[in-house]
Write a protein that holds these residues in place. Structure first.
Motif, PDB file in Angstrom:
ATOM      1  N   TYR A 109       0.459  -1.692   0.140  1.00  0.00           N
ATOM      2  CA  TYR A 109      -0.056  -0.080   0.310  1.00  0.00           C
ATOM      3  C   TYR A 109       0.579   0.762   0.233  1.00  0.00           C
ATOM      4  O   TYR A 109       0.774   1.902  -0.388  1.00  0.00           O
ATOM      5  N   LEU A 110       2.221   1.126   0.384  1.00  0.00           N
ATOM      6  CA  LEU A 110       2.587   2.483   1.201  1.00  0.00           C
ATOM      7  C   LEU A 110       3.772   2.808  -0.005  1.00  0.00           C
ATOM      8  O   LEU A 110       3.964   3.577  -0.651  1.00  0.00           O
ATOM      9  N   ASP A 111       5.152   1.965  -0.360  1.00  0.00           N
ATOM     10  CA  ASP A 111       5.723   1.771  -1.717  1.00  0.00           C
ATOM     11  C   ASP A 111       5.345   2.561  -2.682  1.00  0.00           C
ATOM     12  O   ASP A 111       5.952   3.028  -2.850  1.00  0.00           O
ATOM     13  N   PRO A 112       4.160   1.751  -3.325  1.00  0.00           N
ATOM     14  CA  PRO A 112       3.956   2.038  -4.727  1.00  0.00           C
ATOM     15  C   PRO A 112       2.944   3.593  -5.157  1.00  0.00           C
ATOM     16  O   PRO A 112       3.052   4.333  -5.885  1.00  0.00           O
ATOM     17  N   ASN A 113       2.360   3.727  -4.165  1.00  0.00           N
ATOM     18  CA  ASN A 113       1.795   5.122  -3.683  1.00  0.00           C
ATOM     19  C   ASN A 113       2.136   6.350  -2.776  1.00  0.00           C
ATOM     20  O   ASN A 113       1.594   7.262  -3.197  1.00  0.00           O
ATOM     21  N   PHE A 114       3.408   6.309  -2.261  1.00  0.00           N
ATOM     22  CA  PHE A 114       3.991   7.554  -2.263  1.00  0.00           C
ATOM     23  C   PHE A 114       5.704   7.071  -3.033  1.00  0.00           C
ATOM     24  O   PHE A 114       5.859   6.857  -3.203  1.00  0.00           O
ATOM     25  N   ASN A 115       6.536   8.846  -2.965  1.00  0.00           N
ATOM     26  CA  ASN A 115       7.771   9.141  -3.499  1.00  0.00           C
ATOM     27  C   ASN A 115       8.540   8.337  -2.770  1.00  0.00           C
ATOM     28  O   ASN A 115       9.526   8.058  -2.774  1.00  0.00           O
ATOM     29  N   SER A 116       8.075   8.759  -1.484  1.00  0.00           N
ATOM     30  CA  SER A 116       9.120   8.401  -0.497  1.00  0.00           C
ATOM     31  C   SER A 116       8.385   7.363   0.951  1.00  0.00           C
ATOM     32  O   SER A 116       7.487   7.902   1.341  1.00  0.00           O
ATOM     33  N   VAL A 117       8.973   6.325   1.669  1.00  0.00           N
ATOM     34  CA  VAL A 117       8.592   6.169   2.253  1.00  0.00           C
ATOM     35  C   VAL A 117       9.944   5.832   3.296  1.00  0.00           C
ATOM     36  O   VAL A 117      10.364   4.623   3.483  1.00  0.00           O
ATOM     37  N   ASN A 118       9.639   5.791   4.768  1.00  0.00           N
ATOM     38  CA  ASN A 118      11.262   6.003   5.544  1.00  0.00           C
ATOM     39  C   ASN A 118      10.730   4.954   6.618  1.00  0.00           C
ATOM     40  O   ASN A 118       9.323   5.723   7.253  1.00  0.00           O
ATOM     41  N   TYR A 119      11.077   4.545   7.245  1.00  0.00           N
ATOM     42  CA  TYR A 119      11.329   4.093   8.669  1.00  0.00           C
ATOM     43  C   TYR A 119      11.825   4.207   9.741  1.00  0.00           C
ATOM     44  O   TYR A 119      12.695   4.989   9.433  1.00  0.00           O
ATOM     45  N   ILE A 120      10.906   4.468  10.282  1.00  0.00           N
ATOM     46  CA  ILE A 120      11.522   5.508  11.616  1.00  0.00           C
ATOM     47  C   ILE A 120      11.351   5.079  13.397  1.00  0.00           C
ATOM     48  O   ILE A 120      10.011   4.225  13.578  1.00  0.00           O
ATOM     49  N   LYS A 121      12.188   5.036  13.867  1.00  0.00           N
ATOM     50  CA  LYS A 121      11.989   4.559  15.628  1.00  0.00           C
ATOM     51  C   LYS A 121      12.812   5.747  16.433  1.00  0.00           C
ATOM     52  O   LYS A 121      13.952   6.005  16.585  1.00  0.00           O
ATOM     53  N   GLY A 144      12.655  -1.440  24.100  1.00  0.00           N
ATOM     54  CA  GLY A 144      11.668  -2.954  23.819  1.00  0.00           C
ATOM     55  C   GLY A 144      10.715  -3.029  23.391  1.00  0.00           C
ATOM     56  O   GLY A 144      10.159  -3.229  23.479  1.00  0.00           O
ATOM     57  N   SER A 145      10.065  -1.247  22.572  1.00  0.00           N
ATOM     58  CA  SER A 145       8.347  -1.709  22.237  1.00  0.00           C
ATOM     59  C   SER A 145       9.052  -2.214  20.290  1.00  0.00           C
ATOM     60  O   SER A 145       9.496  -1.153  19.877  1.00  0.00           O
ATOM     61  N   ALA A 146       7.719  -2.591  20.053  1.00  0.00           N
ATOM     62  CA  ALA A 146       7.989  -2.956  18.635  1.00  0.00           C
ATOM     63  C   ALA A 146       7.359  -1.382  17.951  1.00  0.00           C
ATOM     64  O   ALA A 146       7.324  -1.807  16.810  1.00  0.00           O
ATOM     65  N   GLU A 147       7.143  -0.321  18.637  1.00  0.00           N
ATOM     66  CA  GLU A 147       6.666   0.382  17.750  1.00  0.00           C
ATOM     67  C   GLU A 147       7.172   0.838  16.373  1.00  0.00           C
ATOM     68  O   GLU A 147       8.734   1.079  17.098  1.00  0.00           O
ATOM     69  N   GLY A 148       7.231   1.513  15.432  1.00  0.00           N
ATOM     70  CA  GLY A 148       8.007   2.190  14.311  1.00  0.00           C
ATOM     71  C   GLY A 148       7.557   3.376  13.805  1.00  0.00           C
ATOM     72  O   GLY A 148       5.916   2.783  14.235  1.00  0.00           O
ATOM     73  N   TYR A 149       7.433   3.644  13.268  1.00  0.00           N
ATOM     74  CA  TYR A 149       6.485   4.880  12.419  1.00  0.00           C
ATOM     75  C   TYR A 149       6.681   5.092  10.655  1.00  0.00           C
ATOM     76  O   TYR A 149       8.521   4.526  10.701  1.00  0.00           O
ATOM     77  N   TRP A 150       5.898   4.972  10.141  1.00  0.00           N
ATOM     78  CA  TRP A 150       6.897   5.230   8.485  1.00  0.00           C
ATOM     79  C   TRP A 150       6.496   6.739   8.477  1.00  0.00           C
ATOM     80  O   TRP A 150       5.192   7.129   8.421  1.00  0.00           O
ATOM     81  N   LEU A 151       6.973   6.922   7.952  1.00  0.00           N
ATOM     82  CA  LEU A 151       7.026   9.089   7.269  1.00  0.00           C
ATOM     83  C   LEU A 151       6.545   8.422   5.090  1.00  0.00           C
ATOM     84  O   LEU A 151       7.869   7.827   5.142  1.00  0.00           O
ATOM     85  N   CYS A 152       5.787   8.829   5.192  1.00  0.00           N
ATOM     86  CA  CYS A 152       5.520   8.770   3.791  1.00  0.00           C
ATOM     87  C   CYS A 152       4.774  10.145   3.471  1.00  0.00           C
ATOM     88  O   CYS A 152       4.399  10.485   3.867  1.00  0.00           O
ATOM     89  N   ARG A 153       5.602  10.255   2.229  1.00  0.00           N
ATOM     90  CA  ARG A 153       5.920  11.637   1.250  1.00  0.00           C
ATOM     91  C   ARG A 153       6.147  11.464   0.332  1.00  0.00           C
ATOM     92  O   ARG A 153       6.258  10.509  -0.711  1.00  0.00           O
ATOM     93  N   GLY A 154       4.479  12.719  -0.375  1.00  0.00           N
ATOM     94  CA  GLY A 154       4.156  12.931  -1.577  1.00  0.00           C
ATOM     95  C   GLY A 154       3.611  11.809  -2.251  1.00  0.00           C
ATOM     96  O   GLY A 154       4.067  10.937  -3.154  1.00  0.00           O
ATOM     97  N   TRP A 155       2.268  11.754  -1.591  1.00  0.00           N
ATOM     98  CA  TRP A 155       1.074  11.424  -2.132  1.00  0.00           C
ATOM     99  C   TRP A 155       0.683  11.229  -3.284  1.00  0.00           C
ATOM    100  O   TRP A 155       0.472  12.489  -3.852  1.00  0.00           O
ATOM    101  N   LYS A 156       0.889   9.833  -4.372  1.00  0.00           N
ATOM    102  CA  LYS A 156       1.175  10.362  -5.943  1.00  0.00           C
ATOM    103  C   LYS A 156      -0.534  10.337  -5.985  1.00  0.00           C
ATOM    104  O   LYS A 156      -0.605  10.588  -7.398  1.00  0.00           O
ATOM    105  N   GLY A 157      -1.462   9.964  -5.669  1.00  0.00           N
ATOM    106  CA  GLY A 157      -2.762  10.210  -6.131  1.00  0.00           C
ATOM    107  C   GLY A 157      -3.581   9.143  -6.756  1.00  0.00           C
ATOM    108  O   GLY A 157      -4.814   9.199  -7.416  1.00  0.00           O
ATOM    109  N   LEU A 158      -3.247   7.708  -6.595  1.00  0.00           N
ATOM    110  CA  LEU A 158      -3.751   6.154  -6.747  1.00  0.00           C
ATOM    111  C   LEU A 158      -4.362   6.480  -6.318  1.00  0.00           C
ATOM    112  O   LEU A 158      -4.728   6.705  -5.249  1.00  0.00           O
ATOM    113  N   ARG A 159      -5.432   5.946  -7.091  1.00  0.00           N
ATOM    114  CA  ARG A 159      -6.629   5.333  -6.660  1.00  0.00           C
ATOM    115  C   ARG A 159      -6.527   3.757  -6.817  1.00  0.00           C
ATOM    116  O   ARG A 159      -7.825   3.429  -7.145  1.00  0.00           O
TER     117      ARG A 159
END
Ligand SMILES: C[S@@+](CC[C@H](N)C(=O)[O-])C[C@H]1O[C@@H](n2cnc3c(N)ncnc32)[C@H](O)[C@@H]1O
Length: 277
Positions: free
Chosen positions: A241-253, A260-275
């Motif tokens: 879902y994310l990689d094809p639809n944004f110009n860049s996707v980065n994993y950030i901890k 100890g937490s498994a949480e992380g964030y994806w910073l997805c920039r440049g929505w391409k507007g695909l539907r």
């Protein structure tokens, strides 16, 4: 305000409660947050400050005028966004703020200098959603509701639609949403993925697409910051879902996120507007 468990308190607690208290008492972010009643409402605020600072200060760009904060209670992230949009008086400029490695320490200085947060006329709209109530924050429209309910997308869209933002589209969607942990890893990952799918669906219909003419309109494709829990299924979600639809996707901890937490964030920039989904 200090946060040091007494020996008597420690003796009467279970070992898990005891270690939680000790961990809290040593946590620099918790200490900082507790240092003033008027400071950020959550430890999470420091995660957003760190991500913003290290990833191009995307919250402060001039064209940002509509931000959605999902899973917003008690309101730390919304406070950060309201501050970036000028709704809360940033008494010290961004240049003065040396967030890392002592995140938020200048917040203390700011409060000492000016007494408390003060509100000013900012720009744009911030819509904050949570199951729990959120005490008022200048510039932030709060919605107490389940974001996974069928009514949520429409309610957020209505709140985003202002004279300043007639399209009701969002420049930035932030999601720090997390269901209560069940203790069952598979179930917890599944709930996190349900949230990710629901946020993606909302983003698909409501994130700004880059302006067709960059010479006259500098608006870039929208940004999505999405909390998730590390797991092979989450990796699959990102790839589909994310990689094809944004110009860049980065994993950030962020360093403010507990190791100890498994949480992380994806910073997805440049929505391409695909539907396509
Ligand atoms: C880690 S907290 C968010 C902290 C927040 N970013 C801050 O800085 O104050 C996660 C939040 O997600 C909310 N949440 C979980 N599931 C939700 C749902 N389905 N709809 C709305 N909020 C939800 C919880 O109520 C909780 O307040």
């Amino acid at each position: 305000m200090s946060f040091r468990p007494s020996d008597i308190l420690k003796k009467n607690l279970s070992s898990s409660s005891r270690s939680w208290l000790v961990r809290q008492s040593r946590d620099p972010y918790v200490k900082q947050r507790l240092a003033s009643a008027t400071s950020y409402r959550s430890r999470s605020a420091f995660k957003l400050l760190e991500i913003d600072k290290n990833w191009g200060r995307f919250l402060s760009r001039d064209e940002i005028c509509a931000v959605v904060d999902l899973g917003a209670a008690p309101g730390g992230w919304s406070q950060v966004v309201a501050e970036k949009l000028g709704w809360i008086n940033p008494a010290l400029s961004d240049e003065d703020m040396d967030i890392a490695p002592n995140f938020g320490l200048n917040e203390r200085a700011r409060i000492d200098k000016f007494g408390s947060w003060s509100s000013t006329a900012g720009r744009g709209v911030v819509v904050a959603v949570d199951l729990l109530p959120i005490a008022p924050i200048p510039g932030v429209h709060t919605l107490q509701m389940d974001f996974l309910s069928p009514q949520a997308a429409g309610a957020v869209k209505t709140a985003l639609s202002t004279p300043e933002n007639p399209s009701g589209m969002a420049d930035i969607i932030l999601s720090d949403m997390a269901a209560n942990f069940s203790g069952n890893r598979v179930r917890d990952v599944e709930s996190s993925l349900d949230i990710c799918h629901s946020v993606f669906q909302f983003a698909k219909d409501n994130l700004h697409v880059a302006a067709a003419n960059h010479r006259t309109d500098k608006r870039r494709g929208g940004t999505l910051l999405l909390k998730h829990f590390e797991h092979p299924l989450s990796k699959g979600f990102r790839e589909e879902y994310l990689d094809p639809n944004f110009n860049s996707v980065n994993y950030i901890k962020p360093s403010a996120s507990r190791a100890g937490s498994a949480e992380g964030y994806w910073l997805c920039r440049g929505w391409k507007g695909l539907r396509s989904h």
